[in-house]
Design an enzyme around this catalytic site. Structure first.
Site, PDB file in Angstrom:
ATOM      1  N   GLU A 204      38.213  41.275  46.645  1.00  0.00           N
ATOM      2  CA  GLU A 204      38.187  40.017  45.894  1.00  0.00           C
ATOM      3  C   GLU A 204      38.671  38.894  46.792  1.00  0.00           C
ATOM      4  O   GLU A 204      39.822  38.882  47.242  1.00  0.00           O
ATOM      5  CB  GLU A 204      39.058  40.098  44.635  1.00  0.00           C
ATOM      6  CG  GLU A 204      38.871  38.820  43.825  1.00  0.00           C
ATOM      7  CD  GLU A 204      39.929  38.567  42.771  1.00  0.00           C
ATOM      8  OE1 GLU A 204      40.511  39.521  42.228  1.00  0.00           O
ATOM      9  OE2 GLU A 204      40.156  37.374  42.503  1.00  0.00           O
TER      10      GLU A 204
ATOM     11  N   HIS B  35      47.929  39.166  46.366  1.00  0.00           N
ATOM     12  CA  HIS B  35      47.312  38.505  45.211  1.00  0.00           C
ATOM     13  C   HIS B  35      47.668  37.035  45.082  1.00  0.00           C
ATOM     14  O   HIS B  35      46.797  36.168  44.961  1.00  0.00           O
ATOM     15  CB  HIS B  35      47.707  39.237  43.926  1.00  0.00           C
ATOM     16  CG  HIS B  35      47.159  38.599  42.688  1.00  0.00           C
ATOM     17  ND1 HIS B  35      47.820  37.580  42.019  1.00  0.00           N
ATOM     18  CD2 HIS B  35      46.002  38.804  42.013  1.00  0.00           C
ATOM     19  CE1 HIS B  35      47.085  37.202  40.986  1.00  0.00           C
ATOM     20  NE2 HIS B  35      45.988  37.935  40.954  1.00  0.00           N
TER      21      HIS B  35
ATOM     22  N   ASP C 197      45.416  49.144  36.075  1.00  0.00           N
ATOM     23  CA  ASP C 197      46.646  49.311  36.863  1.00  0.00           C
ATOM     24  C   ASP C 197      47.105  50.764  36.840  1.00  0.00           C
ATOM     25  O   ASP C 197      47.974  51.150  37.613  1.00  0.00           O
ATOM     26  CB  ASP C 197      47.759  48.428  36.289  1.00  0.00           C
ATOM     27  CG  ASP C 197      47.382  46.955  36.271  1.00  0.00           C
ATOM     28  OD1 ASP C 197      46.696  46.492  37.209  1.00  0.00           O
ATOM     29  OD2 ASP C 197      47.771  46.255  35.308  1.00  0.00           O
TER      30      ASP C 197
ATOM     31  N   LYS D 185      40.050  35.429  47.620  1.00  0.00           N
ATOM     32  CA  LYS D 185      40.847  34.371  46.981  1.00  0.00           C
ATOM     33  C   LYS D 185      41.101  33.270  48.013  1.00  0.00           C
ATOM     34  O   LYS D 185      42.170  33.215  48.629  1.00  0.00           O
ATOM     35  CB  LYS D 185      42.175  34.943  46.467  1.00  0.00           C
ATOM     36  CG  LYS D 185      42.041  35.812  45.212  1.00  0.00           C
ATOM     37  CD  LYS D 185      43.369  35.982  44.520  1.00  0.00           C
ATOM     38  CE  LYS D 185      43.355  36.930  43.338  1.00  0.00           C
ATOM     39  NZ  LYS D 185      42.587  36.470  42.173  1.00  0.00           N
TER      40      LYS D 185
ATOM     41  N   ASP E 265      42.944  42.064  46.730  1.00  0.00           N
ATOM     42  CA  ASP E 265      42.792  40.611  46.839  1.00  0.00           C
ATOM     43  C   ASP E 265      43.050  40.204  48.284  1.00  0.00           C
ATOM     44  O   ASP E 265      44.021  40.668  48.878  1.00  0.00           O
ATOM     45  CB  ASP E 265      43.807  39.905  45.940  1.00  0.00           C
ATOM     46  CG  ASP E 265      43.766  40.443  44.526  1.00  0.00           C
ATOM     47  OD1 ASP E 265      42.810  40.136  43.803  1.00  0.00           O
ATOM     48  OD2 ASP E 265      44.697  41.192  44.155  1.00  0.00           O
TER      49      ASP E 265
ATOM     50  N   GLU F  46      40.408  48.062  43.967  1.00  0.00           N
ATOM     51  CA  GLU F  46      40.243  46.604  44.030  1.00  0.00           C
ATOM     52  C   GLU F  46      41.427  46.042  44.781  1.00  0.00           C
ATOM     53  O   GLU F  46      42.563  46.536  44.634  1.00  0.00           O
ATOM     54  CB  GLU F  46      40.206  46.025  42.612  1.00  0.00           C
ATOM     55  CG  GLU F  46      39.897  44.532  42.554  1.00  0.00           C
ATOM     56  CD  GLU F  46      41.104  43.612  42.412  1.00  0.00           C
ATOM     57  OE1 GLU F  46      40.912  42.393  42.310  1.00  0.00           O
ATOM     58  OE2 GLU F  46      42.255  44.103  42.420  1.00  0.00           O
TER      59      GLU F  46
ATOM     60  N   HIS G  11      43.155  48.720  40.070  1.00  0.00           N
ATOM     61  CA  HIS G  11      43.357  47.278  40.193  1.00  0.00           C
ATOM     62  C   HIS G  11      44.581  46.983  41.058  1.00  0.00           C
ATOM     63  O   HIS G  11      45.697  47.335  40.681  1.00  0.00           O
ATOM     64  CB  HIS G  11      43.555  46.706  38.781  1.00  0.00           C
ATOM     65  CG  HIS G  11      43.757  45.246  38.721  1.00  0.00           C
ATOM     66  ND1 HIS G  11      44.875  44.679  38.160  1.00  0.00           N
ATOM     67  CD2 HIS G  11      42.979  44.220  39.144  1.00  0.00           C
ATOM     68  CE1 HIS G  11      44.770  43.363  38.224  1.00  0.00           C
ATOM     69  NE2 HIS G  11      43.633  43.055  38.812  1.00  0.00           N
ATOM     70  N   ARG G  12      44.359  46.403  42.226  1.00  0.00           N
ATOM     71  CA  ARG G  12      45.413  46.190  43.242  1.00  0.00           C
ATOM     72  C   ARG G  12      46.005  47.539  43.656  1.00  0.00           C
ATOM     73  O   ARG G  12      47.193  47.629  43.965  1.00  0.00           O
ATOM     74  CB  ARG G  12      46.505  45.240  42.743  1.00  0.00           C
ATOM     75  CG  ARG G  12      45.975  43.947  42.120  1.00  0.00           C
ATOM     76  CD  ARG G  12      47.079  43.029  41.633  1.00  0.00           C
ATOM     77  NE  ARG G  12      46.573  42.051  40.690  1.00  0.00           N
ATOM     78  CZ  ARG G  12      47.324  41.228  39.971  1.00  0.00           C
ATOM     79  NH1 ARG G  12      48.638  41.250  40.097  1.00  0.00           N
ATOM     80  NH2 ARG G  12      46.779  40.365  39.118  1.00  0.00           N
TER      81      ARG G  12
HETATM   82  O1  G3P Z   1      38.932  41.534  40.332  1.00  0.00           O
HETATM   83  C1  G3P Z   1      39.412  41.674  39.036  1.00  0.00           C
HETATM   84  C2  G3P Z   1      40.755  41.015  38.866  1.00  0.00           C
HETATM   85  O2  G3P Z   1      41.559  41.411  39.941  1.00  0.00           O
HETATM   86  C3  G3P Z   1      40.691  39.522  38.822  1.00  0.00           C
HETATM   87  O3  G3P Z   1      41.911  38.909  38.537  1.00  0.00           O
HETATM   88  O4  G3P Z   1      44.025  37.798  39.058  1.00  0.00           O
HETATM   89  O5  G3P Z   1      43.953  40.266  38.957  1.00  0.00           O
HETATM   90  O6  G3P Z   1      42.896  39.058  40.852  1.00  0.00           O
HETATM   91  P1  G3P Z   1      43.250  39.017  39.394  1.00  0.00           P
HETATM   92 MG    MG Z   2      41.997  40.726  41.931  1.00  0.00          MG
END
Ligand code: G3P
Ligand code: MG
Length: 252
Positions: free
Chosen positions: A107, A50, A227, A109, A37, A35, A8-9
């Site tokens: 993702e 993000h 994470d 945004k 953003d 993943e 995640h990120r």
């Molecule tokens: O894509 C899953 C998650 O990343 C969504 O929330 O705020 O961490 O981008 P956020």
């Molecule tokens: Mg995300």
């Protein structure tokens, strides 16, 4: 069943989120997917960050959408996390796709409705020859609808937080998505069965605790966003963090 471990990120528990360092670390520990953003700069470059503003994760200030790529490149995106990461930059999507060979969840945004982010991101992914290893997702249903209209075969996932999961399944059918990306409190056994019955894979965010991971694997989740990918993989090399990396509490 094998559960995909998605960084995640990037490996954002031990490295500054959404940087090349975090993505490389995720690949090194064996994450099956990363993943990230994306947003648009003022001059419409697709960049990986993000927050809507620069303040938390760079030494800049103000909205991402207010700066040019050249201005963004001058900012430090690592020193806020730990001094050893000073000099990390906010990467472009193209730079990340070139740096990491694994599947990528992009993702979207958008800063506002119809800012064209999905079209620009799709263009970058196609240009990189990466369309076969990218899953697009977004909280913005309209962005997914526009993406689907442009790219009939792109791999799309519906990103879902609070509302009833049957609504997410309806949206997934509308945009011909292959998966739901569910916040962990929404990932109940009933939600997973409903998604499975609709032919959708389910990946769950953000899962940092072993107990949550075990519960979700038992419930049949197809993937988890974490994470700390090294916690759920067995080939993580030692030395996860550089000297000076602060302990980090689990984030949602
Ligand atoms: O894509 C899953 C998650 O990343 C969504 O929330 O705020 O961490 O981008 P956020
Ligand atoms: Mg995300």
């Amino acid at each position: 069943m094998r559960c995909l471990v998605i960084a995640h990120r990037g490996a954002s528990g031990t490295h500054p989120e959404n940087t090349i360092a975090a993505f490389r670390r995720a690949v090194d520990v064996g994450a099956g997917m990363i993943e990230l953003d994306v947003q648009l700069t003022r001059d419409r470059h697709v960049v990986v960050i993000h927050d809507a503003t620069l303040d938390r994760t760079t030494d800049g200030r103000g909205p991402v959408s207010a700066v040019t790529l050249a201005e963004l490149r001058r900012l430090d995106a690592g020193g806020w996390f730990a001094p050893g990461f000073a000099g990390e930059r906010v990467p472009t999507l193209a730079e990340v796709l070139a740096a990491v060979p694994v599947p990528v969840n992009v993702e979207l945004k958008p800063a506002r409705d119809d800012d064209g982010l999905e079209r620009c991101a799709l263009g970058e992914v196609e240009e990189a020859g990466a369309i076969g290893r990218v899953v697009f997702s977004s909280f913005a249903a309209a962005a997914l609808e526009r993406l689907r209209a442009e790219a009939p075969s792109a791999d799309v996932a519906v990103l879902w937080e609070h509302d009833p999961v049957p609504h997410a399944i309806l949206l997934a059918e509308r945009v011909n998505a292959r998966a739901l990306h569910l916040r962990k409190d929404a990932a109940t056994p009933a939600a997973l069965s409903a998604a499975r019955a609709a032919g959708l894979a389910v990946r769950v965010w953000t899962v940092n605790a072993q107990a949550d991971f075990d519960r979700l694997v038992a419930a049949g989740a197809d993937g988890v966003f974490t994470d700390f990918p090294e916690r759920f993989l067995h080939n993580a090399p030692a030395g996860a963090a550089r000297a000076g990396t602060p302990p980090r509490t689990d984030l949602d």
